[in-house]
Design a protein around this motif. Structure first.
Motif, PDB file in Angstrom:
ATOM      1  N   LYS A  88       0.774  -1.180  -0.056  1.00  0.00           N
ATOM      2  CA  LYS A  88       0.113   0.048   0.071  1.00  0.00           C
ATOM      3  C   LYS A  88       0.829   1.247  -0.042  1.00  0.00           C
ATOM      4  CE  LYS A  88      -0.607   0.702   5.054  1.00  0.00           C
ATOM      5  NZ  LYS A  88      -1.838   0.705   6.180  1.00  0.00           N
ATOM      6  N   TYR A  89       2.188   1.234   0.470  1.00  0.00           N
ATOM      7  CA  TYR A  89       3.015   2.213   0.547  1.00  0.00           C
ATOM      8  C   TYR A  89       3.674   2.644  -0.833  1.00  0.00           C
ATOM      9  CZ  TYR A  89       2.523   1.937   5.445  1.00  0.00           C
ATOM     10  OH  TYR A  89       1.931   1.965   6.624  1.00  0.00           O
ATOM     11  N   GLU A  90       3.344   1.755  -1.900  1.00  0.00           N
ATOM     12  CA  GLU A  90       3.652   2.223  -3.158  1.00  0.00           C
ATOM     13  C   GLU A  90       2.668   3.393  -4.025  1.00  0.00           C
ATOM     14  OE1 GLU A  90       3.415  -1.586  -5.375  1.00  0.00           O
ATOM     15  OE2 GLU A  90       5.080  -2.467  -4.499  1.00  0.00           O
ATOM     16  N   ASP A  91       1.498   3.526  -3.194  1.00  0.00           N
ATOM     17  CA  ASP A  91       0.810   4.643  -3.384  1.00  0.00           C
ATOM     18  C   ASP A  91       1.366   6.135  -3.545  1.00  0.00           C
ATOM     19  OD1 ASP A  91      -1.894   6.625  -2.795  1.00  0.00           O
ATOM     20  OD2 ASP A  91      -2.435   4.914  -3.836  1.00  0.00           O
ATOM     21  N   GLY A  92       0.842   6.731  -4.345  1.00  0.00           N
ATOM     22  CA  GLY A  92       1.481   8.251  -4.688  1.00  0.00           C
ATOM     23  C   GLY A  92       1.200   9.069  -3.576  1.00  0.00           C
ATOM     24  N   GLN A  93       0.223   8.633  -2.688  1.00  0.00           N
ATOM     25  CA  GLN A  93       0.368   9.630  -1.342  1.00  0.00           C
ATOM     26  C   GLN A  93       1.533   9.595  -0.459  1.00  0.00           C
ATOM     27  OE1 GLN A  93      -2.249   8.446   1.866  1.00  0.00           O
ATOM     28  NE2 GLN A  93      -2.694   6.544   0.555  1.00  0.00           N
ATOM     29  N   PHE A  94       2.282   8.655  -0.736  1.00  0.00           N
ATOM     30  CA  PHE A  94       3.537   8.449  -0.066  1.00  0.00           C
ATOM     31  C   PHE A  94       4.680   8.896  -0.897  1.00  0.00           C
ATOM     32  CE2 PHE A  94       0.636   5.261   1.551  1.00  0.00           C
ATOM     33  CZ  PHE A  94       0.650   5.641   2.866  1.00  0.00           C
ATOM     34  N   GLU A  95       5.372   9.807  -0.246  1.00  0.00           N
ATOM     35  CA  GLU A  95       6.652  10.470  -0.821  1.00  0.00           C
ATOM     36  C   GLU A  95       7.755   9.526  -1.103  1.00  0.00           C
ATOM     37  OE1 GLU A  95       6.608  13.194  -2.435  1.00  0.00           O
ATOM     38  OE2 GLU A  95       5.336  14.389  -1.571  1.00  0.00           O
ATOM     39  N   ASN A  96       8.328   9.348  -2.244  1.00  0.00           N
ATOM     40  CA  ASN A  96       9.444   8.419  -2.688  1.00  0.00           C
ATOM     41  C   ASN A  96      10.866   9.296  -2.050  1.00  0.00           C
ATOM     42  OD1 ASN A  96      11.310   6.581  -3.747  1.00  0.00           O
ATOM     43  ND2 ASN A  96      10.783   6.685  -5.729  1.00  0.00           N
ATOM     44  N   VAL A  97      11.662   8.688  -1.238  1.00  0.00           N
ATOM     45  CA  VAL A  97      12.710   9.330  -0.530  1.00  0.00           C
ATOM     46  C   VAL A  97      13.950   8.759  -1.122  1.00  0.00           C
ATOM     47  CG1 VAL A  97      11.489  10.641   1.046  1.00  0.00           C
ATOM     48  CG2 VAL A  97      12.641   8.343   1.374  1.00  0.00           C
ATOM     49  N   GLY A  98      13.997   8.076  -2.210  1.00  0.00           N
ATOM     50  CA  GLY A  98      15.425   7.574  -2.900  1.00  0.00           C
ATOM     51  C   GLY A  98      15.216   5.892  -2.613  1.00  0.00           C
ATOM     52  N   SER A  99      16.645   5.583  -2.443  1.00  0.00           N
ATOM     53  CA  SER A  99      16.725   4.113  -2.213  1.00  0.00           C
ATOM     54  C   SER A  99      17.114   3.951  -1.176  1.00  0.00           C
ATOM     55  CB  SER A  99      17.416   3.338  -3.390  1.00  0.00           C
ATOM     56  OG  SER A  99      18.869   3.792  -2.975  1.00  0.00           O
ATOM     57  N   LEU A 100      17.260   2.725  -0.537  1.00  0.00           N
ATOM     58  CA  LEU A 100      17.923   2.407   0.883  1.00  0.00           C
ATOM     59  C   LEU A 100      19.548   3.034   0.922  1.00  0.00           C
ATOM     60  CD1 LEU A 100      16.298  -1.305   1.474  1.00  0.00           C
ATOM     61  CD2 LEU A 100      15.596   0.905   2.549  1.00  0.00           C
ATOM     62  N   LYS A 101      20.128   2.781  -0.073  1.00  0.00           N
ATOM     63  CA  LYS A 101      21.467   3.151  -0.100  1.00  0.00           C
ATOM     64  C   LYS A 101      21.733   4.574  -0.740  1.00  0.00           C
ATOM     65  CE  LYS A 101      23.359  -1.583  -0.386  1.00  0.00           C
ATOM     66  NZ  LYS A 101      24.356  -2.610  -1.228  1.00  0.00           N
ATOM     67  N   PRO A 103      19.726   7.777  -0.350  1.00  0.00           N
ATOM     68  CA  PRO A 103      18.469   8.702  -0.083  1.00  0.00           C
ATOM     69  C   PRO A 103      18.518  10.024  -1.069  1.00  0.00           C
ATOM     70  CG  PRO A 103      19.419   8.136   2.026  1.00  0.00           C
ATOM     71  CD  PRO A 103      20.556   7.665   0.747  1.00  0.00           C
ATOM     72  N   ASP A 104      17.198  10.443  -1.615  1.00  0.00           N
ATOM     73  CA  ASP A 104      17.110  11.827  -2.184  1.00  0.00           C
ATOM     74  C   ASP A 104      16.885  12.804  -1.251  1.00  0.00           C
ATOM     75  OD1 ASP A 104      16.227  13.678  -3.554  1.00  0.00           O
ATOM     76  OD2 ASP A 104      14.804  12.341  -4.819  1.00  0.00           O
ATOM     77  N   PHE A 105      18.061  13.293  -0.924  1.00  0.00           N
ATOM     78  CA  PHE A 105      18.175  14.407  -0.045  1.00  0.00           C
ATOM     79  C   PHE A 105      17.398  15.620  -0.433  1.00  0.00           C
ATOM     80  CE2 PHE A 105      22.138  12.192   0.677  1.00  0.00           C
ATOM     81  CZ  PHE A 105      22.128  11.769   1.907  1.00  0.00           C
ATOM     82  N   GLU A 106      17.324  16.067  -1.572  1.00  0.00           N
ATOM     83  CA  GLU A 106      16.442  17.219  -2.085  1.00  0.00           C
ATOM     84  C   GLU A 106      14.953  16.924  -1.705  1.00  0.00           C
ATOM     85  OE1 GLU A 106      15.589  19.609  -6.100  1.00  0.00           O
ATOM     86  OE2 GLU A 106      17.045  18.310  -6.133  1.00  0.00           O
TER      87      GLU A 106
END
Length: 312
Positions: A88-101, A103-106
């Motif tokens: 369910k956390y694949e849903d667009g309401q949750f922000e994607n913050v990069g990968s485990l190794k 992270p998307d700092f921006e």
């Protein structure tokens, strides 16, 4: 006689005022408690975190598992290889913050989270993430698995006011582990744990990433000399035949990270078919969603116990 009604009216008025003051005081106390702060000690330091933070970024699927059990909303997660039971956390309401190794700092900076939770893969980035928001590190200590697991669950419960839920879930897990230990002791057989990864296999013993099968669940290891490491000890199929375990527990890494071959194709070759584990139908394929991706969560640990108990 005429004064009596006035006294009654005054008494009623004072009662209402006092009740209102008490209600306001109670409400203010609750509000203060909700908006308070906690100091959380962890392996990488001490972090002051807000109680009941609203915007939470999570970099550990075991922690996400526990927060989901607590019905705590999260804002951002790494969306690569999310365990199937947390899809369910694949849903667009949750922000994607990069990968485990990576992270998307921006993106994390854009979210402006109230709390960031990390684990082993992000430990080297702790200082950088701490500059964005309060950051805590939650470790699964394979040498002391259950204590570290319970400590993490209880810390999360304290932060989010879920102590009652945590106590109930941990008690259920303790009871199931006790039952499993009794079954394992009565069985008196041994086991080997392996990770299958695109044609290669590694063994895991006591004190290792999957060593709780021996250390916590009470199943005797077929080989007590397996080195304890995160990535396991590289072994051959001849080794499996030589040790000839009663049970062979298999975690299929490729099944959750896009491998090219299934563990069953790799493991059940002509050599392994000579073992007691194969001949007695005791090769057990453990669900890598729980074992590989999200270890240390309330649901994942409960399912680990359940899968091994059913195997016996």
């Amino acid at each position: 006689m005429r004064k009596t009604p006035i006294f009654i009216l005054v008494a009623i008025f004072l009662t209402v005022i006092l009740a209102g003051c008490n209600s306001d005081a109670s409400s203010n106390a609750e509000s203060a408690a909700d908006s308070g702060e906690l100091t959380i000690a962890h392996k990488l330091g001490e972090t002051v975190v807000p109680k009941n933070p609203e915007k939470v970024v999570v970099f550990d699927f075991g922690v996400l598992d526990t927060l989901d059990t607590f019905e705590v909303e999260v804002t951002g997660i790494p969306k690569e290889n999310i365990p199937a039971y947390l899809s369910k956390y694949e849903d667009g309401q949750f922000e994607n913050v990069g990968s485990l190794k990576e992270p998307d700092f921006e993106k994390i900076d854009e979210i402006a989270p109230d709390l960031i939770i990390i684990s082993g893969r992000q430990s080297a980035l702790y200082e950088r993430l701490s500059e964005i928001a309060p950051t805590i590190y939650m470790e699964n200590d394979t040498q002391n698995y259950m204590n570290s697991f319970k400590e993490n669950v209880n810390k999360l419960a304290e932060i989010f006011g879920k102590e009652d839920v945590a106590e109930e879930k941990l008690a259920e897990i303790d009871k199931s582990i006790q039952d499993l230990n009794e079954k394992a002791a009565a069985m008196g057989e041994n086991a080997l744990i392996i990770l299958a990864n695109d044609g290669k296999v590694s063994a895991y013993g006591q004190g290792s990433r999957f060593g709780l099968i021996h250390d916590v669940f009470g199943i005797t290891p077929v080989d007590e000399s397996i080195e304890s490491s995160t990535h396991g000890q590289s072994i051959s199929f001849e080794y499996i035949v030589e040790k000839d375990p009663d049970y062979l527990f298999v975690i299929d890494r490729g099944a959750v990270v896009g491998g090219e071959s299934s563990a069953k194709q790799v493991v059940e070759n002509e050599l392994v078919k000579m073992t007691k584990a194969y001949q007695n139908d005791h090769i057990i394929y453990l669900d890598p969603n729980y074992w590989y991706l999200s270890g240390g969560g309330v649901v994942s640990v409960a399912e680990m116990v359940k899968q091994v108990e059913e195997a016996l």
